[in-house]
Motif scaffolding. Structure first.
Motif, mmCIF file in Angstrom:
data_model
loop_
_atom_site.group_PDB
_atom_site.id
_atom_site.type_symbol
_atom_site.label_atom_id
_atom_site.label_comp_id
_atom_site.label_asym_id
_atom_site.label_seq_id
_atom_site.Cartn_x
_atom_site.Cartn_y
_atom_site.Cartn_z
ATOM 1 N N ALA B 33 -30.070 7.495 -25.887
ATOM 2 C CA ALA B 33 -30.106 7.308 -24.432
ATOM 3 C C ALA B 33 -31.482 6.811 -24.010
ATOM 4 C CB ALA B 33 -29.782 8.621 -23.735
ATOM 5 N N GLY B 34 -31.498 5.767 -23.200
ATOM 6 C CA GLY B 34 -32.760 5.222 -22.706
ATOM 7 C C GLY B 34 -33.396 4.190 -23.618
ATOM 8 N N ASP B 35 -32.788 3.936 -24.777
ATOM 9 C CA ASP B 35 -33.327 2.899 -25.673
ATOM 10 C C ASP B 35 -33.160 1.512 -25.065
ATOM 11 O OD1 ASP B 35 -34.141 4.570 -27.632
ATOM 12 O OD2 ASP B 35 -32.569 4.064 -29.092
ATOM 13 N N TRP B 36 -34.036 0.630 -25.480
ATOM 14 C CA TRP B 36 -33.860 -0.798 -25.160
ATOM 15 C C TRP B 36 -33.927 -1.537 -26.486
ATOM 16 C CZ3 TRP B 36 -37.447 -4.011 -21.375
ATOM 17 C CH2 TRP B 36 -36.957 -5.317 -21.298
ATOM 18 N N TRP B 37 -32.788 -2.071 -26.894
ATOM 19 C CA TRP B 37 -32.689 -2.775 -28.168
ATOM 20 C C TRP B 37 -32.545 -4.268 -27.926
ATOM 21 C CZ3 TRP B 37 -33.035 -1.103 -33.184
ATOM 22 C CH2 TRP B 37 -33.027 0.288 -33.392
ATOM 23 N N GLU B 38 -33.182 -5.009 -28.763
ATOM 24 C CA GLU B 38 -33.009 -6.461 -28.729
ATOM 25 C C GLU B 38 -32.509 -6.873 -30.112
ATOM 26 O OE1 GLU B 38 -35.210 -9.465 -26.023
ATOM 27 O OE2 GLU B 38 -36.496 -8.867 -27.674
ATOM 28 N N ILE B 39 -31.343 -7.513 -30.136
ATOM 29 C CA ILE B 39 -30.757 -7.917 -31.415
ATOM 30 C C ILE B 39 -30.978 -9.411 -31.586
ATOM 31 C CG2 ILE B 39 -28.650 -8.015 -32.791
ATOM 32 C CD1 ILE B 39 -27.654 -5.678 -31.059
ATOM 33 N N THR B 40 -31.671 -9.760 -32.623
ATOM 34 C CA THR B 40 -31.931 -11.173 -32.887
ATOM 35 C C THR B 40 -31.045 -11.637 -34.039
ATOM 36 O OG1 THR B 40 -33.713 -10.601 -34.392
ATOM 37 C CG2 THR B 40 -34.323 -11.021 -32.104
ATOM 38 N N GLY B 41 -31.013 -12.922 -34.215
ATOM 39 C CA GLY B 41 -30.200 -13.496 -35.286
ATOM 40 C C GLY B 41 -29.866 -14.925 -34.960
ATOM 41 N N ALA B 42 -29.511 -15.663 -35.993
ATOM 42 C CA ALA B 42 -29.203 -17.078 -35.787
ATOM 43 C C ALA B 42 -27.909 -17.234 -34.999
ATOM 44 C CB ALA B 42 -29.070 -17.768 -37.142
ATOM 45 N N HIS B 43 -27.718 -18.430 -34.454
ATOM 46 C CA HIS B 43 -26.474 -18.725 -33.739
ATOM 47 C C HIS B 43 -25.293 -18.540 -34.700
ATOM 48 C CE1 HIS B 43 -24.011 -20.514 -30.650
ATOM 49 N NE2 HIS B 43 -23.470 -21.285 -31.560
ATOM 50 N N GLY B 44 -24.278 -17.783 -34.263
ATOM 51 C CA GLY B 44 -23.104 -17.557 -35.107
ATOM 52 C C GLY B 44 -23.269 -16.400 -36.073
ATOM 53 N N SER B 45 -24.345 -15.636 -35.935
ATOM 54 C CA SER B 45 -24.558 -14.533 -36.872
ATOM 55 C C SER B 45 -23.728 -13.299 -36.510
ATOM 56 C CB SER B 45 -26.043 -14.160 -36.897
ATOM 57 O OG SER B 45 -26.470 -13.806 -35.600
ATOM 58 N N GLY B 46 -23.110 -13.293 -35.316
ATOM 59 C CA GLY B 46 -22.236 -12.171 -34.957
ATOM 60 C C GLY B 46 -22.805 -11.266 -33.878
ATOM 61 N N LYS B 47 -23.844 -11.726 -33.200
ATOM 62 C CA LYS B 47 -24.464 -10.878 -32.165
ATOM 63 C C LYS B 47 -23.475 -10.609 -31.028
ATOM 64 C CE LYS B 47 -27.762 -13.789 -31.263
ATOM 65 N NZ LYS B 47 -27.323 -14.895 -32.100
ATOM 66 N N SER B 48 -22.811 -11.682 -30.567
ATOM 67 C CA SER B 48 -21.864 -11.501 -29.455
ATOM 68 C C SER B 48 -20.704 -10.618 -29.886
ATOM 69 C CB SER B 48 -21.331 -12.861 -29.002
ATOM 70 O OG SER B 48 -22.378 -13.675 -28.555
ATOM 71 N N ALA B 49 -20.214 -10.825 -31.105
ATOM 72 C CA ALA B 49 -19.085 -10.018 -31.593
ATOM 73 C C ALA B 49 -19.473 -8.544 -31.647
ATOM 74 C CB ALA B 49 -18.656 -10.510 -32.972
ATOM 75 N N LEU B 50 -20.721 -8.273 -32.033
ATOM 76 C CA LEU B 50 -21.180 -6.885 -32.092
ATOM 77 C C LEU B 50 -21.185 -6.269 -30.693
ATOM 78 C CD1 LEU B 50 -22.357 -4.547 -33.723
ATOM 79 C CD2 LEU B 50 -24.618 -5.546 -33.395
ATOM 80 N N LEU B 51 -21.672 -7.020 -29.706
ATOM 81 C CA LEU B 51 -21.682 -6.502 -28.328
ATOM 82 C C LEU B 51 -20.261 -6.270 -27.823
ATOM 83 C CD1 LEU B 51 -24.406 -8.165 -26.088
ATOM 84 C CD2 LEU B 51 -24.510 -6.118 -27.452
ATOM 85 N N LEU B 52 -19.372 -7.242 -28.121
ATOM 86 C CA LEU B 52 -17.982 -7.098 -27.669
ATOM 87 C C LEU B 52 -17.338 -5.869 -28.317
ATOM 88 C CD1 LEU B 52 -16.752 -10.828 -27.727
ATOM 89 C CD2 LEU B 52 -17.349 -9.457 -25.743
ATOM 90 N N ALA B 53 -17.686 -5.618 -29.570
ATOM 91 C CA ALA B 53 -17.147 -4.419 -30.239
ATOM 92 C C ALA B 53 -17.681 -3.151 -29.580
ATOM 93 C CB ALA B 53 -17.499 -4.446 -31.717
ATOM 94 N N LEU B 54 -18.968 -3.159 -29.216
ATOM 95 C CA LEU B 54 -19.548 -1.993 -28.543
ATOM 96 C C LEU B 54 -18.872 -1.746 -27.195
ATOM 97 C CD1 LEU B 54 -23.383 -2.500 -29.187
ATOM 98 C CD2 LEU B 54 -21.792 -1.050 -30.443
ATOM 99 N N ALA B 55 -18.447 -2.861 -26.546
ATOM 100 C CA ALA B 55 -17.770 -2.728 -25.247
ATOM 101 C C ALA B 55 -16.285 -2.417 -25.404
ATOM 102 C CB ALA B 55 -17.946 -4.021 -24.445
ATOM 103 N N GLY B 56 -15.812 -2.382 -26.640
ATOM 104 C CA GLY B 56 -14.394 -2.077 -26.864
ATOM 105 C C GLY B 56 -13.488 -3.265 -26.651
ATOM 106 N N LEU B 57 -14.037 -4.464 -26.684
ATOM 107 C CA LEU B 57 -13.214 -5.654 -26.459
ATOM 108 C C LEU B 57 -12.798 -6.327 -27.764
ATOM 109 C CD1 LEU B 57 -15.119 -7.277 -23.458
ATOM 110 C CD2 LEU B 57 -13.140 -5.786 -23.408
#
Lengths: 273, 239
Positions: B33-57
């Motif tokens: 709680a209260g963390d601020w994370w920044e996820i880096t990675g190349a385009h297409g590395s799965g950053k958006s998919a990881l966020l969508l999974a965290l959101a349950g989408l």
């Protein structure tokens, strides 16, 4: 001989694939319908202050704004069918049949089908484009991320609004057809009074005509709107696939209307009287 | 130092949307709680998919993903009255509803979840429009605002429900320096506790595919590479 055999095999394969595709689409559409009905039942009171205005918007777009074109279609049907038939019946001294003719041809068949086709053409196709674009641009996922059920927000208002619009427009189409039929009689100086004309139509109606008409128009409206929503939302679309989905909606809806019409015809024939 | 885990991933994998090929595998990660994370990675590395999974989408492929101690299940029916505790700002304009006006877009979640009409909901969320400098755009059709402003509107929409975790998918991609600076400043205020959230520090998880944008020293960084999330050791500096 060998070529003919190959052609036959190809034809059978094509027909088989089409049949399987039809069955698969029917299964998916049935599942989509059940999901929509489930949401409609379980979320009837949820967010009604947001959902009800959307239903009203659909009623305006699919109902009130289409009233002029339904009036034109109704008048045309009245002139073309009631007026001309009455003219012929007058020549053979059988004007008493006008009531049965109006009820059988317009009240039971053409009015529900005409209203449903008008709504399909003017609202069903834009619905596919709206929802298909919505899906293609990721707005559906945005709704899900906000905890808003996309079926509740996007599908339910359209299905309810369009269905109620088809029911209402059918009644107006019948009234306009009856009115224009009488106008034709008056203009052609046919020996049928207004009271006689309306009395014969009323006399030809059976009690079951009203519940059957209600169910039929509800089925037409729900079927057309569900097919439009299904085609727009059922799978992720690319923007260039949206027009194809609109075309499929028209084709599938017309087939569904004809099948439903046949079903209700059988029901009507089985009823006493 | 924060000690309450709000998101927990144990051996989580995510498949590509177009098949069974794994996109991300075996992620073990804990967000406090209260963390601020920044996820880096190349385009297409799965950053958006990881966020969508965290959101349950997006469904996960194996492993366990929990948020607030509850499993996150993609596509699971939500009971009436359920309000998401995780907000998500999509990439590239925030996926606003084009047929609504800006203020209505922001007010829609409030109207839906609290059963009030959109005009009433607009009144309720107006402080967010003010906080994000969006008042002058309130009546504009959402489909006609510029991408940078659309992203900010999406942020206001996500914040309007008062989520405890905010997921941001590449929020400053393609923005001019002025907007980028505004975003960094506003996210810092959210992380420290925004007055509109009663000063409660918000947990932020932000992705970026531009390493230069990740120069701010405050967020913790994780890196996605070759389907693996490389998470550094525990942080010792307080937020």
């Amino acid at each position: 001989m060998l070529q003919a055999g190959r052609d036959l095999q190809l034809l059978m394969e094509t027909l088989g694939l089409r049949a399987l595709s039809f069955l698969d689409t029917t299964r998916r559409l049935a599942a989509f319908t059940l999901i929509t009905m489930g949401v409609l039942a379980t979320r009837a009171g949820t967010a009604h202050r947001v959902i009800h205005p959307l239903v009203r918007t659909q009623l305006v777009q699919a109902g009130i704004l289409l009233l002029p074109i339904v009036a034109v279609v109704g008048m045309a049907l009245g002139f073309a069918i009631v007026g001309q038939t009455l003219s012929i019946l007058t020549q053979v001294g059988q004007t008493s049949l006008i009531g049965s003719l109006f009820v059988t041809v317009i009240f039971r068949e053409l009015a529900p089908l005409g209203a449903a086709l008008v709504v399909l053409a003017r609202v069903g196709t834009p619905t596919v484009v709206e929802l298909g674009t919505c899906r293609a641009l990721g707005e559906v996922e945005a709704l899900e991320a906000l905890g808003i059920d996309p079926v509740h927000y996007l599908v339910v208002p359209r299905v309810v609004g369009i269905t109620l619009a088809v029911v209402s427009l059918t009644v107006y189409l019948q009234l306009f057809a009856a009115l224009s039929g009488w106008v034709f009689c008056f203009a052609a100086n046919l020996p049928v009074s207004a009271g006689d004309y309306l009395g014969r139509i009323a006399g030809a109606l059976h009690w079951f005509d009203f519940p059957v008409l209600g169910l039929k128009t509800l089925a037409f409206g729900a079927c057309g709107s569900l097919i439009a929503c299904y085609q727009g939302l059922s799978r992720p679309l690319r923007l260039e696939e949206v027009p194809g989905a609109a075309t499929r909606t028209v084709a599938h809806s017309v087939v569904a209307f004809l099948l439903l019409d046949a079903l209700f015809l059988v029901i009507t024939l089985l009823l006493p009287g | 130092m924060n000690t309450i885990p709000v998101i927990q991933l144990d051996g989580v994998g995510i498949r590509r949307s177009d098949g069974d090929v794994p996109l991300i595998e075996d992620v073990d990660w804990t967000v406090m709680a209260g963390d601020w994370w920044e996820i880096t990675g190349a385009h297409g590395s799965g950053k958006s998919a990881l966020l969508l999974a965290l959101a349950g989408l997006v469904p996960t492929a194996g492993g366990t993903l929990t948020a607030f101690g509850e499993p996150v299940l993609s596509g699971a029916p939500k009971p009436p009255g359920w309000i998401p505790r995780v907000g998500l700002v999509f990439e590239g304009g925030g996926r606003l509803l084009r047929d609504l006006r800006v203020a209505e877009n922001i007010a829609l979640p409030t109207g839906y979840h609290h059963n009030c009409s959109l005009p009433e909901a607009v009144d309720r969320v107006w402080p967010w429009l003010e906080a994000l400098d969006l008042e002058r755009l309130a009546d504009a059709p959402a489909g006609r605002v510029g991408r940078a402003w659309a992203q900010r509107i999406a942020l206001a929409r996500a914040l309007s429900l008062g989520p405890e975790i905010l997921l941001l998918d590449n929020p400053t991609a393609g923005m001019d320096p002025a907007h980028t600076v505004w975003w960094q400043g506003f996210l810092l205020r959210l992380c420290q506790g925004h007055p509109l959230l009663q000063g409660r520090p918000m947990t932020l998880i932000e992705t970026t595919d531009n390493p230069r944008a990740a120069m701010n020293s405050l967020p913790r960084r994780a890196h996605l590479e070759n389907g693996r999330l490389i998470v550094p050791g525990p942080r010792t500096d307080p937020v």
